[in-house]
Design an enzyme around this catalytic site. Sequence first.
Site, PDB file in Angstrom:
ATOM      1  N   ARG A  18       0.848  -1.197   0.000  1.00  0.00           N
ATOM      2  CA  ARG A  18       0.000   0.000   0.000  1.00  0.00           C
ATOM      3  C   ARG A  18       0.881   1.243   0.000  1.00  0.00           C
ATOM      4  O   ARG A  18       1.752   1.411   0.851  1.00  0.00           O
ATOM      5  CB  ARG A  18      -0.897   0.000   1.239  1.00  0.00           C
ATOM      6  CG  ARG A  18      -1.664   1.304   1.471  1.00  0.00           C
ATOM      7  CD  ARG A  18      -2.492   1.187   2.737  1.00  0.00           C
ATOM      8  NE  ARG A  18      -3.182   2.412   3.099  1.00  0.00           N
ATOM      9  CZ  ARG A  18      -2.963   3.107   4.217  1.00  0.00           C
ATOM     10  NH1 ARG A  18      -2.040   2.699   5.087  1.00  0.00           N
ATOM     11  NH2 ARG A  18      -3.648   4.203   4.484  1.00  0.00           N
ATOM     12  N   ARG A  50     -10.260  19.657   9.048  1.00  0.00           N
ATOM     13  CA  ARG A  50      -9.385  19.987  10.164  1.00  0.00           C
ATOM     14  C   ARG A  50      -9.662  21.406  10.656  1.00  0.00           C
ATOM     15  O   ARG A  50     -10.102  22.253   9.889  1.00  0.00           O
ATOM     16  CB  ARG A  50      -7.906  19.892   9.736  1.00  0.00           C
ATOM     17  CG  ARG A  50      -7.500  18.526   9.221  1.00  0.00           C
ATOM     18  CD  ARG A  50      -6.026  18.510   8.839  1.00  0.00           C
ATOM     19  NE  ARG A  50      -5.630  17.264   8.210  1.00  0.00           N
ATOM     20  CZ  ARG A  50      -5.299  16.165   8.862  1.00  0.00           C
ATOM     21  NH1 ARG A  50      -5.323  16.164  10.176  1.00  0.00           N
ATOM     22  NH2 ARG A  50      -4.951  15.066   8.219  1.00  0.00           N
ATOM     23  N   LYS A  62     -13.226   2.639   0.667  1.00  0.00           N
ATOM     24  CA  LYS A  62     -12.949   2.568   2.097  1.00  0.00           C
ATOM     25  C   LYS A  62     -14.224   2.925   2.860  1.00  0.00           C
ATOM     26  O   LYS A  62     -14.774   4.013   2.680  1.00  0.00           O
ATOM     27  CB  LYS A  62     -11.813   3.527   2.453  1.00  0.00           C
ATOM     28  CG  LYS A  62     -10.486   3.145   1.835  1.00  0.00           C
ATOM     29  CD  LYS A  62      -9.449   4.232   1.971  1.00  0.00           C
ATOM     30  CE  LYS A  62      -9.040   4.463   3.410  1.00  0.00           C
ATOM     31  NZ  LYS A  62      -7.925   5.454   3.498  1.00  0.00           N
ATOM     32  N   THR A  85      -6.597  -1.234  10.057  1.00  0.00           N
ATOM     33  CA  THR A  85      -6.416  -0.267  11.137  1.00  0.00           C
ATOM     34  C   THR A  85      -6.048  -0.924  12.472  1.00  0.00           C
ATOM     35  O   THR A  85      -6.832  -1.694  13.034  1.00  0.00           O
ATOM     36  CB  THR A  85      -7.653   0.627  11.365  1.00  0.00           C
ATOM     37  OG1 THR A  85      -8.133   1.104  10.109  1.00  0.00           O
ATOM     38  CG2 THR A  85      -7.280   1.822  12.212  1.00  0.00           C
TER      39      THR A  85
END
Length: 489
Positions: free
Chosen positions: A54, A95, A236, A294
Amino acid sequence: MRPIARLNCQRQAQEAETRMRRHRHAKIVATVGPASSAPDQLKALFLAGVDTFRLNFSHGVQEDHARVHAAIRALEKEVGRPIGILQDLQGPKIRIGTLQGGRLDLEAGEMVRFVLEGSEGDKQSIPLHHPEIFDAVVPGQELLIDDGRVRVRVTGPDRTAITAEVVTGGPISNRKGVNLPGTLLDLSPLTGKDRADLAFGLELGVDWVALSFVQKPSDVIEARGIIGDRAGIMSKIEKPQALERIDDIIRLSDAVMVARGDLGVEIPHEDVPGRQKELIRACRLAVKPVVVATQMLDSMVNAPAPTRAEASDVATAIYDGADAVMLSAESATGRYPVEAVSMMDRIIRSVEGHKLYHSIVAASEPGEEETPPHAVATATANLAEAIHAAAIVAYTSSGTTAARVARKRPAAAILALTPNLATSRRLSLLWGAHSVQTVDVDSYEEMTAKACQHAQEEGFAKPNDIIVVTAGIPFHTAGNTNNIRLMQV
C-alpha cells in the site's frame, strides 16, 4: 517411475519452492513508509509474507512513491511472482486551523465558537475553514475533534459561525481532524490533490486505488469515470453514511476496505465488530475482495510482539472470512516491520489450520446468486472438497471466475491462470488465489494440459493427484464460468 522422470519431478519441486507459494489463503497488505521503502526492506517484507503493498498518498511526495513503485516492480521481476500495488488516496480531510499558541485547553461545560473566516484562533474564534460543515450542521449535532478525544455539541449554527458546548474537554492543537457522525457532507471524495495523485498513480500503473471518504454510490461512480478499468476501485468504508447505501457501494466497487479507524470514531466502538462481520459477508455475497484494516498489530510499532488482544483481532478477521488484513504504521514507520508481517503470517496460518476454522467460515457463508456462473463455481468448490482435490485450477481473464470459486472458501488452493498481467496482480488480494500469468488457451485439450502442467510447476500437485479445472467456454470470454473438468495429473 523412470530415473529421468523422477529427476524431472524433483527439479519441478525445487523450482516450485522459488515461486514463493504462500501456505495460507488470506492475504497480507502492508503499508510502505520510511521504515520499509528501501529495496532490501521491500524484499524482506515480501519474503515474510506481503502480497500487496500500500502506497499511502496522505504522506510523502509523488517522487517518493514513484521510487517505491519501481522498486516493487523490480522485486516482482526478481522473484517471478505478481505483486499488487494499492494506491490509497488521501481524500478530503476536515481539520481546524491554526490556534493561538498552537493549542487550546477546552473544559467540559464551557461555550466555544467556530468561525469560517477572520479567525483569531481563540476559544471564540476557532478556525474551521470548511463551508460545507456550516451548511450541514444543526443544533444537537456533535463535532468530534482529534479522533473524538474532544467532543462539542452544536447549539447555534449559521453560515459563518457555529456556537457549541464542550461535552468532553481536553487539549486541541493546530490542524487536528474533525469528524461529524451522522452528517452527510456535500463533498466529493476526490480533492484537487487526489485528482493529481490519481493521474500520477494511473500513469505509474497501480493495481488498486483506495477511495477515501466514500459516503454514497455516486462517489464511486465519480471515481469510475476517471479510473475506468485501468485499476480496481477499493471503497474505504469509514463513514456511517456509507453503511446506509452499502449494497450499492459494494456493487459499484471492485473491492472494499473496512477502515475501522475513522469508522470507529463516528460509530460506537461496540458496533464496529458487528459491522465488520456484516461488511465481510456482504462482500462475499457480491464476490468482491474485502480488506480489514487499522491498528491490527499496533503494539508492534514499538514492540517486537503484539498483545494477545491484537492477535485475537487478526484471528477474528480471518475467522470472519476476510480476503486480506492490513498493516499500517506497523510496517510504514514502526521499528519492527518485518516482524509484524511475519507475526501476521503466523496468525493467519495458525487460524486456517485450526480444526474449527472451516466450520466457522462455512457458517457465515452468504446465500448464493442464482446464476449459472455462480452455480458452476460453487459446484467446482464442492467437488474439490468432496474428493480432496490437490488444487482448483481456474482459468480467468478478468479474475471473476477465481473470485466466484473463492467465495466458497474451499480447503483446496485456487490456482488462477490468466493471460492478463493486470489481472494476475490484482488477484494477489483475493483469498486463496495463487495467480500465474500464462498464455491464453484456444482449445479444450490445451486447457487441460496446461492446468496439469502449471499445477505441478507451482507445487500444488504431483503425478496421479486429482485437480478440478473450471473455465468459461468459449474461451476469451470474461465472466462466463460454465465448465468443470476433473483431471488426474
